[in-house]
Design an enzyme around this catalytic site. Structure first.
Site, PDB file in Angstrom:
ATOM      1  N   HIS A 118       0.802  -1.128   0.212  1.00 35.65           N
ATOM      2  CA  HIS A 118       0.113  -0.133   0.000  1.00 35.65           C
ATOM      3  C   HIS A 118       0.912   1.046   0.086  1.00 35.65           C
ATOM      4  CE1 HIS A 118      -2.953   3.023   1.646  1.00 35.65           C
ATOM      5  NE2 HIS A 118      -3.737   2.200   1.577  1.00 35.65           N
ATOM      6  N   CYS A 361      -4.650   2.572  -3.766  1.00 39.04           N
ATOM      7  CA  CYS A 361      -3.407   3.073  -3.085  1.00 39.04           C
ATOM      8  C   CYS A 361      -2.258   1.902  -3.115  1.00 39.04           C
ATOM      9  CB  CYS A 361      -3.342   3.400  -1.552  1.00 39.04           C
ATOM     10  SG  CYS A 361      -4.835   4.530  -1.431  1.00 39.04           S
TER      11      CYS A 361
HETATM   12  N1  PLP Z   1      -1.782  -0.830   4.504  1.00 41.06           N
HETATM   13  C1  PLP Z   1      -2.823  -1.465   3.799  1.00 41.06           C
HETATM   14  C2  PLP Z   1      -2.446  -2.931   3.380  1.00 41.06           C
HETATM   15  C3  PLP Z   1      -4.000  -0.859   3.682  1.00 41.06           C
HETATM   16  O1  PLP Z   1      -4.917  -1.633   3.042  1.00 41.06           O
HETATM   17  C4  PLP Z   1      -4.198   0.285   4.171  1.00 41.06           C
HETATM   18  C5  PLP Z   1      -5.718   0.935   3.958  1.00 41.06           C
HETATM   19  O2  PLP Z   1      -6.188   0.672   3.207  1.00 41.06           O
HETATM   20  C6  PLP Z   1      -3.260   1.198   4.893  1.00 41.06           C
HETATM   21  C7  PLP Z   1      -2.003   0.474   5.025  1.00 41.06           C
HETATM   22  C8  PLP Z   1      -3.402   2.385   5.508  1.00 41.06           C
HETATM   23  O3  PLP Z   1      -4.233   2.542   6.375  1.00 41.06           O
HETATM   24  P1  PLP Z   1      -4.592   3.647   6.986  1.00 41.06           P
HETATM   25  O4  PLP Z   1      -5.469   4.572   5.903  1.00 41.06           O
HETATM   26  O5  PLP Z   1      -5.749   3.555   8.148  1.00 41.06           O
HETATM   27  O6  PLP Z   1      -3.693   4.494   7.709  1.00 41.06           O
END
Ligand code: PLP
Length: 406
Positions: A118, A361
């Site tokens: 992500h 993302c």
């Molecule tokens: N990492 C992964 C694998 C995610 O799916 C997400 C959110 O969709 C995030 C990080 C980021 O999470 P947050 O927006 O709660 O910081």
């Protein structure tokens, strides 16, 4: 929460709407007990935790520290000092990159990430490499989303200082072999950073068994509130790291010239903390323990299988990653020949089916897989067969409604 009945009834929003909510990987719905826990905090012990010596503030501090202990148990961390509250996974991973990364990575070193990250677990490491002159290297995956450890091994060597990998991909839904990758990282003298945002909602996560040096997750994806997240960090590492943010609450003493920082974990929690959010997260973790991962996984697998089997009957629909429902953890990312994912999202929304469309993302992964954007349905244990059937009914009409004929 009373668990003697249909779990769906525990979720007020699901009871108040007739939309099919299939976007739980973005954010989960919250059970009533989480809302109650936040309200209880504000109506019975609202005071600034860690500041006052009067009973309300002590009660607020207790609620906050009890939540930390609940997270420690949830992750099987050795000590509550290893649990830092943040806003979300993104902040947790930035904390590691800014604090550990910038202090330990030097020019000529290497940081290894996976192509599945992500942006929250990619951009902080791009920043570290930019600022230090280190090189960013990528673990790639196979078309079915699996990782070939034989291809990982040569990427991790004596120059590697950090290996950062998501435990479950938010696009492919597949679990990565974190324990084995952590072994390779440790053998090379590197630390293992795990993005647990998509694993913590679906499986027991044991930081010690995984060999994680750091692990991040978000409250809002594990049925808890928005605005509360967690960073687990191994104590010996956190102790040596500089604070990420500075200011109130994170100091022992301050002079004109400098400051002595507070002990762990407070060194990393500058400013007034989200104690109500922590109390809500505590309730969410208790709720998950009551339902049990066994029940959640069984239900998510049944529904994922139903969705994938239905989609496979529609010739113009293509599911990314593995064709086995077991490999998806409720995440089904798909494309429809000739229909832009944003049109998919909008047509489904018109039918009352809420899914995600876009790059999720994870643009480098989508580029690697050859799709600029895709649609994603994500399933939680509270979804129903009826909702999956609505998804399938809507998807099966997509091309016709875009004017392609029958
Ligand atoms: N990492 C992964 C694998 C995610 O799916 C997400 C959110 O969709 C995030 C990080 C980021 O999470 P947050 O927006 O709660 O910081």
């Amino acid at each position: 929460c009373n668990m003697e009945r249909d779990h769906r009834r525990d979720f007020p929003l699901l009871m108040n709407t007739d939309v099919a909510y299939l976007d739980s990987a973005a954010t989960a719905q919250r059970p009533r007990c989480v809302l109650d826990a936040e309200e209880k905090f504000y109506t019975t012990c609202n005071a600034n935790p860690l500041r006052g010596l009067y009973p309300l503030s002590i009660a607020a501090t207790e609620a906050y520290e009890n939540a930390r202990e609940a997270v420690r148990k949830f992750l099987n961390a050795a000590s509550a000092k290893e649990i830092v509250f943040t806003r979300n996974t993104s902040e947790s991973l930035n904390l590691v990159a800014y604090s550990y990364g910038l202090s330990n990575v030097k020019a000529g070193d290497e940081v290894v990430v996976s192509i599945m990250e992500h942006h929250s677990d990619l951009l902080p490491w791009q920043m570290v490499c930019r600022q230090t002159g280190a090189k960013l290297r990528f673990i790639e995956c196979e078309p079915d989303g699996s990782v070939d450890l034989n291809k990982v091994e040569p990427l991790i060597g004596s120059r590697t200082k950090v290996v950062a990998m998501t435990q479950v991909s938010n696009v492919l839904g597949r679990e990565n072999p974190i324990r084995q990758v952590a072994e390779l990282a440790h053998r090379a003298g590197a630390v293992m950073v795990v993005d647990g945002a998509q694993s913590t909602p679906h499986m027991p996560v044991d930081v010690q068994a995984l060999g994680a040096d750091f692990l991040a997750f978000s409250g809002h994806k594990v049925y808890g509130p928005m605005g509360i997240g967690v960073l687990y960090g191994r104590k010996e590492l956190l102790e040596k790291m500089p604070p990420f943010l500075t200011g109130g609450e994170m100091i022992e003493s301050v002079t004109r010239e400098g400051a002595v920082y507070a002990e762990l974990p407070h060194k990393f929690e500058a400013g007034t903390v989200n104690a109500a959010g922590a109390a809500g997260l505590h309730a969410a973790l208790d709720y998950m323990a009551q339902v049990g991962f066994g029940t959640m996984q069984r239900r998510e697998l049944e529904l994922t299988r139903r969705a994938m089997e239905g989609m496979k009957q529609i010739p113009y629909v293509h599911i990314l990653g593995s064709d086995q429902p077991e490999d998806h953890h409720g995440i089904i990312t798909f494309t429809v020949d000739g229909v832009h994912p944003h049109d998919i999202g909008q047509i489904l929304a018109a039918d009352g089916v809420n899914i995600r469309a876009g790059h999720h993302c994870a643009q480098p992964l989508l580029a690697y897989l050859g799709h600029p954007s895709t649609a994603r349905a994500s399933i939680a244990f509270y979804n129903t067969e009826g909702e999956i059937d609505r998804l399938l009914a809507s998807v099966s009409t997509l091309r016709e409604r875009m004017g392609y004929g029958k």
